[in-house]
Design a protein around this motif. Structure first.
Motif, PDB file in Angstrom:
ATOM      1  N   PRO A  58       0.812  -1.223   0.000  1.00 16.18           N
ATOM      2  CA  PRO A  58       0.000   0.000   0.000  1.00 16.18           C
ATOM      3  C   PRO A  58       0.849   1.279   0.000  1.00 16.18           C
ATOM      4  O   PRO A  58       0.548   2.222  -0.726  1.00 16.18           O
ATOM      5  N   ASP A  59       1.904   1.312   0.794  1.00 16.46           N
ATOM      6  CA  ASP A  59       2.748   2.510   0.850  1.00 16.46           C
ATOM      7  C   ASP A  59       3.442   2.777  -0.485  1.00 16.46           C
ATOM      8  O   ASP A  59       3.547   3.936  -0.910  1.00 16.46           O
ATOM      9  N   LEU A  60       3.915   1.731  -1.162  1.00 17.43           N
ATOM     10  CA  LEU A  60       4.590   1.932  -2.442  1.00 17.43           C
ATOM     11  C   LEU A  60       3.613   2.348  -3.542  1.00 17.43           C
ATOM     12  O   LEU A  60       3.963   3.150  -4.409  1.00 17.43           O
ATOM     13  N   VAL A  61       2.406   1.819  -3.515  1.00 16.62           N
ATOM     14  CA  VAL A  61       1.390   2.239  -4.492  1.00 16.62           C
ATOM     15  C   VAL A  61       1.089   3.724  -4.305  1.00 16.62           C
ATOM     16  O   VAL A  61       1.050   4.494  -5.269  1.00 16.62           O
ATOM     17  N   ALA A  62       0.912   4.156  -3.058  1.00 14.23           N
ATOM     18  CA  ALA A  62       0.653   5.570  -2.777  1.00 14.23           C
ATOM     19  C   ALA A  62       1.850   6.431  -3.195  1.00 14.23           C
ATOM     20  O   ALA A  62       1.669   7.489  -3.808  1.00 14.23           O
ATOM     21  N   SER A  63       3.061   5.988  -2.904  1.00 13.30           N
ATOM     22  CA  SER A  63       4.268   6.741  -3.285  1.00 13.30           C
ATOM     23  C   SER A  63       4.402   6.850  -4.794  1.00 13.30           C
ATOM     24  O   SER A  63       4.784   7.909  -5.316  1.00 13.30           O
ATOM     25  N   TYR A  64       4.099   5.775  -5.495  1.00 13.93           N
ATOM     26  CA  TYR A  64       4.169   5.777  -6.959  1.00 13.93           C
ATOM     27  C   TYR A  64       3.191   6.807  -7.539  1.00 13.93           C
ATOM     28  O   TYR A  64       3.539   7.570  -8.439  1.00 13.93           O
ATOM     29  N   LEU A  65       1.967   6.857  -7.006  1.00 11.26           N
ATOM     30  CA  LEU A  65       0.972   7.831  -7.476  1.00 11.26           C
ATOM     31  C   LEU A  65       1.463   9.261  -7.238  1.00 11.26           C
ATOM     32  O   LEU A  65       1.371  10.107  -8.118  1.00 11.26           O
ATOM     33  N   VAL A  66       1.995   9.525  -6.054  1.00  9.63           N
ATOM     34  CA  VAL A  66       2.490  10.868  -5.736  1.00  9.63           C
ATOM     35  C   VAL A  66       3.620  11.261  -6.685  1.00  9.63           C
ATOM     36  O   VAL A  66       3.662  12.382  -7.196  1.00  9.63           O
ATOM     37  N   LYS A  67       4.533  10.327  -6.951  1.00 15.22           N
ATOM     38  CA  LYS A  67       5.691  10.609  -7.810  1.00 15.22           C
ATOM     39  C   LYS A  67       5.290  10.882  -9.254  1.00 15.22           C
ATOM     40  O   LYS A  67       5.915  11.683  -9.948  1.00 15.22           O
ATOM     41  N   HIS A  68       4.240  10.232  -9.735  1.00 13.70           N
ATOM     42  CA  HIS A  68       3.876  10.301 -11.151  1.00 13.70           C
ATOM     43  C   HIS A  68       2.627  11.139 -11.431  1.00 13.70           C
ATOM     44  O   HIS A  68       2.015  11.004 -12.491  1.00 13.70           O
ATOM     45  N   SER A  84      -6.620   4.962   2.155  1.00 14.68           N
ATOM     46  CA  SER A  84      -6.484   3.503   2.131  1.00 14.68           C
ATOM     47  C   SER A  84      -6.020   3.043   0.753  1.00 14.68           C
ATOM     48  O   SER A  84      -6.261   3.714  -0.247  1.00 14.68           O
ATOM     49  N   VAL A  85      -5.341   1.911   0.751  1.00 10.92           N
ATOM     50  CA  VAL A  85      -4.987   1.211  -0.483  1.00 10.92           C
ATOM     51  C   VAL A  85      -5.314  -0.253  -0.247  1.00 10.92           C
ATOM     52  O   VAL A  85      -4.785  -0.874   0.672  1.00 10.92           O
ATOM     53  N   ASN A  93      -7.156  -0.494  -5.349  1.00 11.25           N
ATOM     54  CA  ASN A  93      -8.042   0.640  -5.169  1.00 11.25           C
ATOM     55  C   ASN A  93      -7.416   1.572  -4.136  1.00 11.25           C
ATOM     56  O   ASN A  93      -7.077   1.146  -3.033  1.00 11.25           O
ATOM     57  N   LEU A  94      -7.238   2.835  -4.519  1.00 13.76           N
ATOM     58  CA  LEU A  94      -6.661   3.833  -3.626  1.00 13.76           C
ATOM     59  C   LEU A  94      -7.708   4.900  -3.348  1.00 13.76           C
ATOM     60  O   LEU A  94      -8.337   5.406  -4.285  1.00 13.76           O
ATOM     61  N   LYS A  95      -7.903   5.223  -2.076  1.00 16.37           N
ATOM     62  CA  LYS A  95      -8.797   6.307  -1.683  1.00 16.37           C
ATOM     63  C   LYS A  95      -7.954   7.372  -0.997  1.00 16.37           C
ATOM     64  O   LYS A  95      -7.103   7.057  -0.162  1.00 16.37           O
ATOM     65  N   ALA A  96      -8.197   8.641  -1.376  1.00 21.97           N
ATOM     66  CA  ALA A  96      -7.407   9.733  -0.826  1.00 21.97           C
ATOM     67  C   ALA A  96      -8.228  11.010  -0.777  1.00 21.97           C
ATOM     68  O   ALA A  96      -9.272  11.121  -1.416  1.00 21.97           O
ATOM     69  N   GLU A  97      -7.711  11.959  -0.014  1.00 17.58           N
ATOM     70  CA  GLU A  97      -8.263  13.309   0.030  1.00 17.58           C
ATOM     71  C   GLU A  97      -7.177  14.267  -0.426  1.00 17.58           C
ATOM     72  O   GLU A  97      -6.006  14.101  -0.104  1.00 17.58           O
ATOM     73  N   LEU A  98      -7.583  15.279  -1.181  1.00 17.28           N
ATOM     74  CA  LEU A  98      -6.687  16.345  -1.600  1.00 17.28           C
ATOM     75  C   LEU A  98      -7.271  17.640  -1.027  1.00 17.28           C
ATOM     76  O   LEU A  98      -8.177  18.230  -1.617  1.00 17.28           O
ATOM     77  N   PRO A  99      -6.791  18.074   0.147  1.00 17.02           N
ATOM     78  CA  PRO A  99      -7.354  19.280   0.758  1.00 17.02           C
ATOM     79  C   PRO A  99      -6.903  20.546   0.039  1.00 17.02           C
ATOM     80  O   PRO A  99      -5.798  20.617  -0.479  1.00 17.02           O
TER      81      PRO A  99
END
Length: 150
Positions: A58-68, A84-85, A93-99
């Protein structure tokens, strides 16, 4: 909801990996944007192995999204706060908030190259819901960014 329907259609009517897409559903609220992203499990796991030399987590999937990707509202870059991932046999499936601080959203800029280097002919489909309207965009290696104005 529409994004899930679209993803289901690609699975029903296309052979495995005939069409590579990731789906991003964005819902603009008062001081945040809710994001739900769905990726093909095999594609994102291969991208993580290539990018980090490790198995997907989960952490690497989130990091990959942030990087790209980058997400800019009213000319201010937004942080991705991953909630969550999760994954099943076919999808991550990744769920996030962008404040964001502004009450009204006037411009929203997206740059997204997720899976473009790892998967031939990959597309990122972005659904944006704001003030009762929905806009849909297709991002590809030739068009990896959009600017939406309201």
């Amino acid at each position: 909801m529409i994004a899930t329907f679209f993803l289901a259609l690609t699975l029903i009517f296309a052979p495995t990996h005939d069409m590579s897409v990731a789906i991003y559903e964005l819902e603009v609220q008062k001081a945040k944007i809710l994001m739900e992203a769905t990726f093909d499990k095999e594609n994102i796991e291969e991208a993580i192995r290539k990018e980090y030399g490790e198995e997907a987590s989960p952490d690497l999937v989130a990091s990959y999204l942030v990087k790209h990707s980058s997400w800019i509202a009213n000319k201010k870059r937004l942080d991705i706060n991953t909630q969550s991932v999760t994954h099943d046999r076919q999808f991550y499936n990744l769920k996030a908030e962008l404040p964001f601080t502004s009450e009204a959203l006037s411009t929203f800029q997206i740059r997204n190259t997720v899976l473009f280097n790892e998967v031939d002919n990959h597309s990122n489909i972005v659904f944006i819901s704001y003030q009762g309207k929905e806009k849909i965009y297709k991002l590809t290696s030739r068009r990896s960014g959009i600017l939406v104005e309201w």
